[in-house]
Design an enzyme around this catalytic site. Sequence first.
Site, short mmCIF file in Angstrom:
data_model
loop_
_atom_site.label_atom_id
_atom_site.label_comp_id
_atom_site.label_asym_id
_atom_site.label_seq_id
_atom_site.Cartn_x
_atom_site.Cartn_y
_atom_site.Cartn_z
N TYR A 1 0.15 2.90 7.34
CA TYR A 1 -0.66 2.36 6.26
C TYR A 1 -0.52 0.84 6.18
O TYR A 1 -1.42 0.13 5.72
CB TYR A 1 -0.27 3.01 4.93
CG TYR A 1 -1.32 2.92 3.86
CD1 TYR A 1 -2.63 3.34 4.09
CD2 TYR A 1 -1.02 2.41 2.60
CE1 TYR A 1 -3.59 3.26 3.10
CE2 TYR A 1 -1.98 2.33 1.60
CZ TYR A 1 -3.26 2.76 1.87
OH TYR A 1 -4.23 2.68 0.89
N LYS B 1 -2.64 -2.22 -2.16
CA LYS B 1 -2.88 -1.20 -3.18
C LYS B 1 -1.88 -1.31 -4.33
O LYS B 1 -2.20 -1.03 -5.49
CB LYS B 1 -2.83 0.20 -2.57
CG LYS B 1 -4.01 0.53 -1.66
CD LYS B 1 -5.32 0.60 -2.42
CE LYS B 1 -6.44 1.14 -1.54
NZ LYS B 1 -7.74 1.20 -2.25
#
Length: 257
Positions: free
Chosen positions: A158, A165
Amino acid sequence: MTAIVDLNGKRGLVIGIANENSIAAGCAAAFHQAGAELAVTYLNDKALRFVSPVAEAVRARIMLPCDVRVPGELEAVFETIAKQWGQLDFVLHSIAFAPREDLQTSIVNCTAEGFALAMDISCHSFIRVAKLAMPLMTDGGSLLTVTFYGSERVVQHYNLMGPVKAALESTVRYIAADLADKRIRANAISAGPVKTRAASGIGRFDELLDEVRDRTPGHHLVGIDDIGRVAAFLASDAGSSTNGSVVFADNGFHTVA
């Protein structure tokens, strides 16, 4: 008896539909089923043919291009809504981007330019949305965005989207506090992994799906319809007491990961 999730009489904007399989499409469908009148956006002319069927299915009254990187396009969306509707009840922000070369390398090797671009498109654009929506939410409203568990824990591959995020979730909390006196609430939906076009940029994503399925209670992944139902609740008056929160829609994966 009136349904608990009732969006009849409400008008909403959905930003970030890529195609019929995107999370934003699932949310738009749920908003429509709950009775909302919708405006939707598409990224550019190339994306139009993929978004048009979704817009037709949810009977969107307004459909406009919106690339937050293009000066004036986001503002033009809200200007059109102001002229045609005069008010707005909820917005779903479901856009995220990072250059592939920066996303598919370790965090220490991503470039400053790639990191800044990912932060601008994936996080700062939500601040811009909130500022533009605020004058249209004269009776209060709901601002929603989409996040992922990789903001809280390290998820392999990720990479730089984890910090981005995390920043988005913090932004939600600050916007919620800033706009609370206007009865405008802000929340993030932390969705379980879904096989979308956006997810295709994450390395070895199929392996991530298998791992999450194995570790999730019940061994069942969420779909865009599941996420949409959570979004519809948060957009409705039934969700009016939920503010500044990260609401998980992942079948409980975050509880055991």
